[in-house]
Design a protein around this motif. Structure first.
Motif, PDB file in Angstrom:
ATOM      1  N   SER A 181       6.015   7.808  -3.718  1.00  4.52           N
ATOM      2  CA  SER A 181       5.360   7.457  -2.453  1.00  4.52           C
ATOM      3  C   SER A 181       6.283   7.719  -1.262  1.00  4.52           C
ATOM      4  N   GLY A 182       5.703   7.585  -0.085  1.00 10.04           N
ATOM      5  CA  GLY A 182       6.464   7.759   1.149  1.00 10.04           C
ATOM      6  C   GLY A 182       7.547   6.712   1.330  1.00 10.04           C
ATOM      7  N   GLU A 231      -3.181   2.793  -8.267  1.00 14.24           N
ATOM      8  CA  GLU A 231      -3.017   3.123  -6.838  1.00 14.24           C
ATOM      9  C   GLU A 231      -4.142   4.057  -6.364  1.00 14.24           C
ATOM     10  N   HIS A 232      -5.140   4.256  -7.235  1.00 17.19           N
ATOM     11  CA  HIS A 232      -6.299   5.104  -6.928  1.00 17.19           C
ATOM     12  C   HIS A 232      -5.942   6.570  -6.727  1.00 17.19           C
ATOM     13  N   ARG A 280      -4.095  11.028  -4.171  1.00 16.27           N
ATOM     14  CA  ARG A 280      -3.019  11.993  -4.474  1.00 16.27           C
ATOM     15  C   ARG A 280      -3.240  12.606  -5.852  1.00 16.27           C
ATOM     16  N   ASP A 298       0.870  -1.174   0.000  1.00 18.66           N
ATOM     17  CA  ASP A 298       0.000   0.000   0.000  1.00 18.66           C
ATOM     18  C   ASP A 298       0.909   1.226   0.000  1.00 18.66           C
ATOM     19  N   LEU A 299       0.970   1.879  -1.134  1.00 15.92           N
ATOM     20  CA  LEU A 299       1.872   3.029  -1.268  1.00 15.92           C
ATOM     21  C   LEU A 299       1.219   4.328  -0.803  1.00 15.92           C
ATOM     22  N   LYS A 300      -0.022   4.216  -0.377  1.00 20.04           N
ATOM     23  CA  LYS A 300      -0.754   5.374   0.167  1.00 20.04           C
ATOM     24  C   LYS A 300      -0.805   6.544  -0.824  1.00 20.04           C
ATOM     25  N   LEU A 301      -1.035   6.193  -2.071  1.00 27.23           N
ATOM     26  CA  LEU A 301      -1.154   7.232  -3.101  1.00 27.23           C
ATOM     27  C   LEU A 301      -2.618   7.522  -3.445  1.00 27.23           C
ATOM     28  N   SER A 302      -3.511   6.832  -2.761  1.00 25.60           N
ATOM     29  CA  SER A 302      -4.938   7.009  -3.040  1.00 25.60           C
ATOM     30  C   SER A 302      -5.341   8.478  -2.855  1.00 25.60           C
TER      31      SER A 302
END
Ligand code: BGC
Length: 287
Positions: free
Chosen positions: A260-261, A57-58, A35, A29-33
């Motif tokens: 991503s982070g 990545e949404h 973005r 989960d690259l947490k780009l949703s």
């Protein structure tokens, strides 16, 4: 004999690649949703692959393009289910007025930008310097380097005050490997590298990262004449340690990771995605 070895090497490289793909970015989960991502030159080649990867990545993706609105529209329709949102933005990145309008459109749709992928570029006609046309030479620099600067400038106007953001320039192995006949292209890619380092210094204190993603030989339209020709393909492969031409997804996967982070401490540098082209495999013998 050589052909046999090449076949075996290519088979080995293909199975290694299949194994590698078990650990792909889909597992993280690259947490780009959500973005807000702009990809210039986003409707073909590497740009299109990056747009698809961010959409998967949404993220919200803006597809910048200069030609083929119909291709852009078809992509946008395809991506609408996965992507947070899709914008289609026509602009010639080498024109400051068109870039400013494009960013104004992003502002009104999203109120800002989190990720800029400076990908739009051309390689230009192959020409030795003493045969080159000066206007054609300048055009390569205007699009590849000038366009990236104009977009980065607009992006930084937004990212610095919000104290976050990532700018990734698509450079090339030719930011460090000279390429006869392509002095404008190679100079533009080397320029992208130093521009990224300089902007990273300027924007680092504000939490904004700037870097280059440097692909090697990737199977896209830009080099189709080479990889579609058996001799050209064999010559290309002899320049790649992993023994295969890259796929757009090889580059796109790294783009989402770098945005991503996971790559939160990576700035002011170039990440080579080149199958070891910059490892100079020709030196595996002789020298
Ligand atoms: C170019 C390709 C070339 C590759 C390796 C890339 O930057 O766009 O045409 O095959 O470098 O030389």
């Amino acid at each position: 004999m050589l052909a046999l070895c090449t076949g075996i090497c290519v088979d080995a490289a293909n199975s290694a690649r299949e194994a590698d793909q078990h650990a792909n970015v889909d597992d993280m989960d690259l947490k780009l949703s959500g973005r807000r991502v702009l990809v210039t030159g986003g409707n073909s080649g590497l740009g299109a692959a990056m747009v698809r990867a961010f959409a998967a990545e949404h993220a919200r993706v803006a597809i910048n393009y200069v030609a083929h609105p119909e291709l852009t529209a078809a992509m946008a329709t395809q991506l609408r289910d996965s992507a947070g949102e899709v914008l289609q933005l026509a602009a010639d990145v080498s024109r400051a007025d068109e870039v400013a309008t494009m960013f104004a459109q992003i502002d009104s749709a999203w109120g800002g930008l989190d990720v800029l992928i400076n990908n739009a570029g051309i390689d230009g006609e192959r020409a030795l310097a003493w045969e080159a046309d000066a206007a054609a030479w300048n055009r390569v620099l205007q699009i590849n380097l000038g366009g990236a600067f104009l977009c980065a400038r607009e992006a930084l106007k937004r990212m610095v005050p919000q104290r976050s953001g990532v700018i990734i320039n698509t450079s090339s192995v030719h930011e460090v490997i000279a390429w006869s006949g392509y002095s404008a292209y190679s100079a533009s890619k080397a320029g992208l590298s130093m521009m990224a380092k300089t902007l990273a210094q300027e924007a680092g204190p504000y939490g904004v990262r700037v870097l280059c993603l440097a692909p090697g030989a990737i199977r896209t339209a830009i080099n189709a004449a080479v990889w579609k020709d058996p001799d050209g393909q064999q010559d290309l492969i002899s320049k790649i340690a992993l023994g295969r031409v890259g796929e757009p997804e090889d580059v796109a996967g790294m783009a989402v990771v770098l945005a991503s982070g996971v790559a939160g401490y990576v700035t002011g540098t170039s990440v080579f995605v080149d199958g070891g082209m910059t490892d100079y495999p020709a030196f595996s013998h002789g020298g």
